[in-house]
Write an enzyme that holds these catalytic residues in place. Structure first.
Site, PDB file in Angstrom:
ATOM      1  N   ASP A   1       0.850  -1.201   0.000  1.00 15.58           N
ATOM      2  CA  ASP A   1       0.000   0.000   0.000  1.00 15.58           C
ATOM      3  C   ASP A   1       0.879   1.242   0.000  1.00 15.58           C
ATOM      4  O   ASP A   1       1.715   1.406   0.890  1.00 15.58           O
ATOM      5  CB  ASP A   1      -0.883  -0.040   1.264  1.00 15.58           C
ATOM      6  CG  ASP A   1      -1.677   1.244   1.454  1.00 15.58           C
ATOM      7  OD1 ASP A   1      -1.937   1.932   0.446  1.00 15.58           O
ATOM      8  OD2 ASP A   1      -2.029   1.548   2.607  1.00 15.58           O
TER       9      ASP A   1
ATOM     10  N   ASP B   1      -4.010   3.929   2.967  1.00 20.08           N
ATOM     11  CA  ASP B   1      -5.431   3.636   3.242  1.00 20.08           C
ATOM     12  C   ASP B   1      -5.638   2.177   3.655  1.00 20.08           C
ATOM     13  O   ASP B   1      -6.769   1.730   3.858  1.00 20.08           O
ATOM     14  CB  ASP B   1      -6.319   3.995   2.039  1.00 20.08           C
ATOM     15  CG  ASP B   1      -6.081   3.102   0.829  1.00 20.08           C
ATOM     16  OD1 ASP B   1      -5.160   2.256   0.885  1.00 20.08           O
ATOM     17  OD2 ASP B   1      -6.808   3.235  -0.171  1.00 20.08           O
TER      18      ASP B   1
ATOM     19  N   ASP C   1      -1.981  -1.162  -3.608  1.00 16.73           N
ATOM     20  CA  ASP C   1      -2.308  -0.397  -4.817  1.00 16.73           C
ATOM     21  C   ASP C   1      -1.155  -0.449  -5.826  1.00 16.73           C
ATOM     22  O   ASP C   1      -0.094  -1.023  -5.552  1.00 16.73           O
ATOM     23  CB  ASP C   1      -2.665   1.050  -4.444  1.00 16.73           C
ATOM     24  CG  ASP C   1      -1.643   1.668  -3.499  1.00 16.73           C
ATOM     25  OD1 ASP C   1      -0.444   1.343  -3.637  1.00 16.73           O
ATOM     26  OD2 ASP C   1      -2.033   2.453  -2.605  1.00 16.73           O
TER      27      ASP C   1
ATOM     28  N   ASP D   1      -5.830  -9.709 -15.689  1.00 12.78           N
ATOM     29  CA  ASP D   1      -6.839 -10.715 -15.372  1.00 12.78           C
ATOM     30  C   ASP D   1      -8.061 -10.401 -16.223  1.00 12.78           C
ATOM     31  O   ASP D   1      -8.558  -9.273 -16.205  1.00 12.78           O
ATOM     32  CB  ASP D   1      -7.189 -10.640 -13.880  1.00 12.78           C
ATOM     33  CG  ASP D   1      -7.520 -11.999 -13.299  1.00 12.78           C
ATOM     34  OD1 ASP D   1      -8.309 -12.722 -13.939  1.00 12.78           O
ATOM     35  OD2 ASP D   1      -7.018 -12.315 -12.208  1.00 12.78           O
TER      36      ASP D   1
ATOM     37  N   ASP E   1     -10.196 -15.732 -16.280  1.00  9.25           N
ATOM     38  CA  ASP E   1     -10.961 -16.234 -15.140  1.00  9.25           C
ATOM     39  C   ASP E   1     -12.061 -17.208 -15.597  1.00  9.25           C
ATOM     40  O   ASP E   1     -12.848 -16.877 -16.498  1.00  9.25           O
ATOM     41  CB  ASP E   1     -11.596 -15.009 -14.458  1.00  9.25           C
ATOM     42  CG  ASP E   1     -12.144 -15.307 -13.082  1.00  9.25           C
ATOM     43  OD1 ASP E   1     -11.356 -15.554 -12.168  1.00  9.25           O
ATOM     44  OD2 ASP E   1     -13.385 -15.273 -12.929  1.00  9.25           O
TER      45      ASP E   1
ATOM     46  N   GLU F   1      -7.919 -20.212 -16.905  1.00  8.93           N
ATOM     47  CA  GLU F   1      -8.274 -20.810 -15.613  1.00  8.93           C
ATOM     48  C   GLU F   1      -9.500 -21.685 -15.856  1.00  8.93           C
ATOM     49  O   GLU F   1     -10.541 -21.205 -16.298  1.00  8.93           O
ATOM     50  CB  GLU F   1      -8.601 -19.743 -14.571  1.00  8.93           C
ATOM     51  CG  GLU F   1      -8.701 -20.338 -13.174  1.00  8.93           C
ATOM     52  CD  GLU F   1      -9.738 -19.697 -12.262  1.00  8.93           C
ATOM     53  OE1 GLU F   1      -9.617 -19.857 -11.036  1.00  8.93           O
ATOM     54  OE2 GLU F   1     -10.689 -19.057 -12.753  1.00  8.93           O
TER      55      GLU F   1
ATOM     56  N   HIS G   1      -4.655 -16.776  -4.913  1.00  9.49           N
ATOM     57  CA  HIS G   1      -5.492 -15.947  -4.031  1.00  9.49           C
ATOM     58  C   HIS G   1      -6.774 -16.660  -3.609  1.00  9.49           C
ATOM     59  O   HIS G   1      -7.526 -16.126  -2.800  1.00  9.49           O
ATOM     60  CB  HIS G   1      -5.833 -14.634  -4.744  1.00  9.49           C
ATOM     61  CG  HIS G   1      -6.683 -14.851  -5.956  1.00  9.49           C
ATOM     62  ND1 HIS G   1      -6.204 -15.506  -7.088  1.00  9.49           N
ATOM     63  CD2 HIS G   1      -7.967 -14.551  -6.218  1.00  9.49           C
ATOM     64  CE1 HIS G   1      -7.174 -15.585  -7.977  1.00  9.49           C
ATOM     65  NE2 HIS G   1      -8.255 -15.020  -7.480  1.00  9.49           N
ATOM     66  N   ASP G   2      -7.053 -17.840  -4.175  1.00  7.72           N
ATOM     67  CA  ASP G   2      -8.270 -18.599  -3.822  1.00  7.72           C
ATOM     68  C   ASP G   2      -7.967 -19.801  -2.933  1.00  7.72           C
ATOM     69  O   ASP G   2      -8.895 -20.533  -2.556  1.00  7.72           O
ATOM     70  CB  ASP G   2      -8.944 -19.151  -5.092  1.00  7.72           C
ATOM     71  CG  ASP G   2      -9.503 -18.061  -5.991  1.00  7.72           C
ATOM     72  OD1 ASP G   2      -9.855 -16.977  -5.476  1.00  7.72           O
ATOM     73  OD2 ASP G   2      -9.588 -18.311  -7.203  1.00  7.72           O
TER      74      ASP G   2
HETATM   75  O1  ISL Z   1     -12.245 -20.192  -4.927  1.00  5.85           O
HETATM   76  C1  ISL Z   1     -12.906 -21.144  -5.270  1.00  5.85           C
HETATM   77  C2  ISL Z   1     -13.599 -21.941  -4.343  1.00  5.85           C
HETATM   78  O2  ISL Z   1     -13.032 -21.703  -3.159  1.00  5.85           O
HETATM   79  C3  ISL Z   1     -13.009 -21.532  -6.638  1.00  5.85           C
HETATM   80  O3  ISL Z   1     -14.120 -22.289  -6.900  1.00  5.85           O
HETATM   81  C4  ISL Z   1     -13.038 -20.287  -7.457  1.00  5.85           C
HETATM   82  O4  ISL Z   1     -14.249 -19.653  -7.290  1.00  5.85           O
HETATM   83  C5  ISL Z   1     -12.810 -20.662  -8.883  1.00  5.85           C
HETATM   84  O5  ISL Z   1     -11.522 -21.129  -8.917  1.00  5.85           O
HETATM   85  C6  ISL Z   1     -12.933 -19.466  -9.785  1.00  5.85           C
HETATM   86  O6  ISL Z   1     -12.080 -18.456  -9.346  1.00  5.85           O
HETATM   87  C7  ISL Z   1     -12.051 -17.266 -10.034  1.00  5.85           C
HETATM   88  O7  ISL Z   1     -13.337 -16.715 -10.269  1.00  5.85           O
HETATM   89  C8  ISL Z   1     -14.077 -16.272  -9.123  1.00  5.85           C
HETATM   90  C9  ISL Z   1     -13.248 -15.433  -8.154  1.00  5.85           C
HETATM   91  O8  ISL Z   1     -13.934 -15.317  -6.938  1.00  5.85           O
HETATM   92  C10 ISL Z   1     -11.897 -16.037  -7.896  1.00  5.85           C
HETATM   93  O9  ISL Z   1     -11.137 -15.216  -7.067  1.00  5.85           O
HETATM   94  C11 ISL Z   1     -11.248 -16.255  -9.242  1.00  5.85           C
HETATM   95  O10 ISL Z   1      -9.926 -16.715  -9.136  1.00  5.85           O
HETATM   96  C12 ISL Z   1     -15.186 -15.442  -9.667  1.00  5.85           C
HETATM   97  O11 ISL Z   1     -14.671 -14.471 -10.536  1.00  5.85           O
END
Ligand code: ISL
Length: 570
Positions: A22, A26, A30, A99, A208, A267, A340-341
């Protein structure tokens, strides 16, 4: 895409901007923060940065709900700063992937606002609107949802719209309505937007849930599952009838007549190796590589991601080896442990007990980076960042966890089990601020971080590791350099060894007369590995424990708990 080979020896670094750094105090990361740390990326030696969404967004799903594809959200900075970032990365030989989130938009995107304005709106068919299953009653109450599809983020995938008396589809949150890719104007609008980003200087896209854009048009009920009102209708919306057509069309319209080394990553939850080969066949012109989910689903129970069944490390190894073998001749895969998921790799697949944390972080890195495919490093993974010690539901900020908890309360489900699941696999584990130094806010912000910093920042941070011999960071740096230096990493054939041993992992990569051996002990106890005479004279390319013999003698080697090594025999 004009040079199909460059990305096979490349390493991608993922930045989740909200949590990276950051610059304005805030508490939210960023573009200015990324600009301050581009040298960290250059020191690690990565070739590509994948930037999670920075577009204008109501932030219902931290930017995966986009309301303007053409502008930067003020939360993250400005288009000018994005141009600066492109230039700063390019000056260091690093490409930038944006993305591309086009399965859905935000419900606040002008396209959706117009679509929702009435049944006769010119953009009505840009989204997926359906009548209730049963006609609504005179009282104005909606009839049942058009089908039994569930949303990934809990409940039905359909949201009732009072104004027009129809439901719209949202596979994710209700604030993320699905676009209707059957409509040619939608596709052309997306391709035009992609072309504008390439004109601006970006080098490609991570796409995505791109295998969800073609849905089975019957919108039939998915097979019922006992005890579930809404079910995962995966087979009806993933890898649908027109998916290959759409991806080939996208390639044709966006990339085909452009010169340059671009990159496209699809993805694709649920993609099989057989489909991955089709998606990434250069002759078909669809995407360069897939991002598959099999290995990150192994510890999930059949009900949902929240029911963790514990890690079967042998199943994990077999899954990874199976993908290596299946894509041996054609097809290209992304190699990743976390993003990040997902929870943090070292806590999920390694051992984050302080005595084993460092060796196990290195072991996971060694295993992954030695394989065939393009390795990804998720921010903080290069430092061995761990899961966050969540104790209560209120500590979770992610829409997925928040919706899940609501459901637990509404349906009177087991709260203790839910909290354990959320702590183990909640996405916020990966979203706590990057730990740059030992200070209370870890050097992430001068303000109050939007998500708490992991308390282990006092000893686990970049300042302690960058330039420190033997650190996790230096191990990652060495792995990236090895991939650049030795073609066997990108091009070598793969042979898995020890297929029935859950603890001791080993495989061989072969290119012409070169043989590379990757070994890792995924357990706390020392393990002996008999190598015979065949590897005598092999040179140690990288080891996780200092002062091991540089050249292999005939016989066996013993690996300490979580130790890993890479040998090359020329
Ligand atoms: O994170 C998941 C379950 O915990 C996955 O099913 C995830 O939703 C899936 O991999 C798709 O992810 C992508 O699209 C989503 C978003 O929330 C995720 O951050 C992104 O990586 C919707 O755009």
């Amino acid at each position: 895409m004009s040079d199909p080979a460059w990305f096979t020896s490349a390493v991608v670094y993922q930045i989740y901007p909200r949590s990276f750094a950051d610059s304005d105090g805030d508490g939210v990361g960023d573009l200015g923060g990324i600009l301050e740390h581009v040298d960290h990326l250059a020191e690690l030696g990565v070739d590509v940065v994948w930037l999670s969404p920075i577009y204008r967004s109501p932030q219902a799903d931290n930017g995966y709900d986009i309301s303007d594809y053409e502008d930067v959200d003020p939360l993250f900075g400005s288009l000018e700063q994005l141009d600066e970032l492109i230039a700063a990365l390019h000056a260091r030989g690093i490409k930038l992937l944006m993305d591309l989130v086009v399965n859905h938009t935000s419900d606040e995107h002008p396209w959706f606002v117009e679509s929702a304005s009435g049944r006769d709106s010119a953009k009505r068919d840009w989204y997926i609107w359906k009548d209730p299953r049963e006609p609504s009653s005179a009282s104005g109450e909606p009839g049942e949802e058009p089908n039994n599809w569930g949303s990934f983020f809990s409940g039905s995938a359909w949201q009732w719209d009072e104004t027009s008396g129809q439901y719209y589809l949202h596979l994710f949150d209700r604030k993320q309505p699905d676009l209707n890719w059957e409509h040619e104007d939608v596709r052309e609008a997306v391709y035009a937007m992609m072309r504008r980003w390439l004109d601006r200087g970006v080098d490609g896209f991570r796409m995505d849930v791109i295998n969800f854009i073609s849905k089975e048009q019957s919108f039939a009920d998915a097979p019922p599952v006992a005890g579930q009102r809404y079910v995962n209708a995966f087979t009806l919306f993933a890898n649908g009838p027109r998916i290959h057509e759409y991806l080939a069309e996208m390639h044709e319209r966006v990339f085909a007549d452009r010169d340059g080394a671009f990159l496209t990553v699809g993805e694709m939850p649920g993609v099989t190796p057989e489909e991955a080969i089709l998606y990434t066949d250069p002759a078909r012109g669809e995407v360069d590589m897939v991002f598959q989910f099999e290995h990150v689903s192994i510890d999930q129970g059949p009900g949902s991601k929240w029911d963790s069944i514990g890690l079967d490390r042998l199943a994990l190894k077999r899954s990874l080896h199976r993908w290596q073998t299946a894509l041996a001749r054609t097809g290209w895969n992304s190699l990743y442990w976390d993003n990040h998921d997902q929870p943090r790799a070292v806590s999920r697949f390694g051992d984050d007990d302080p005595s084993y944390w460092e060796q196990s972080a290195k072991a996971l890195a060694t295993i992954l980076h030695g394989m065939r495919g393009t390795p990804y490093v998720y921010q903080g993974e290069e430092l061995g960042m761990t899961n966050y010690p969540f104790r209560s539901a209120s500590e979770h900020r992610d829409v997925e966890a928040v919706n899940h908890w609501k459901r637990v309360l509404e349906e009177g489900l087991d709260q203790e089990a839910a909290l354990t699941g959320m702590a183990a696999v909640g996405r916020d584990n990966a979203r706590t601020p990057v730990q740059w130094d030992a200070s209370p806010t870890a050097g992430f912000t001068t303000g109050e971080p939007w998500l708490p910093v992991n308390p282990n920042r006092s000893w686990l941070n970049a300042a302690a590791q960058v330039g420190t011999d033997g650190s996790v960071f230096e191990h990652y740096r060495a792995l990236v350099a090895l991939r650049h230096e030795h073609p066997v990493f990108a091009a070598g054939d793969f042979t898995g060894l020890l297929e029935n041993d859950s603890e001791l992992w080993a495989y061989v990569r072969t290119l012409d007369r070169q043989r590379m051996l990757v070994v890792a002990n995924c357990s706390r106890r020392p393990r002996e590995l008999e190598l015979g005479d065949g590897w005598a004279g092999a040179r140690l390319l990288l080891g996780s424990v200092p002062d091991r013999a540089e050249v292999l003698a005939p016989g066996s080697i013993t690996l300490a708990g979580w130790e890993s090594r890479i040998y090359l025999l020329v």
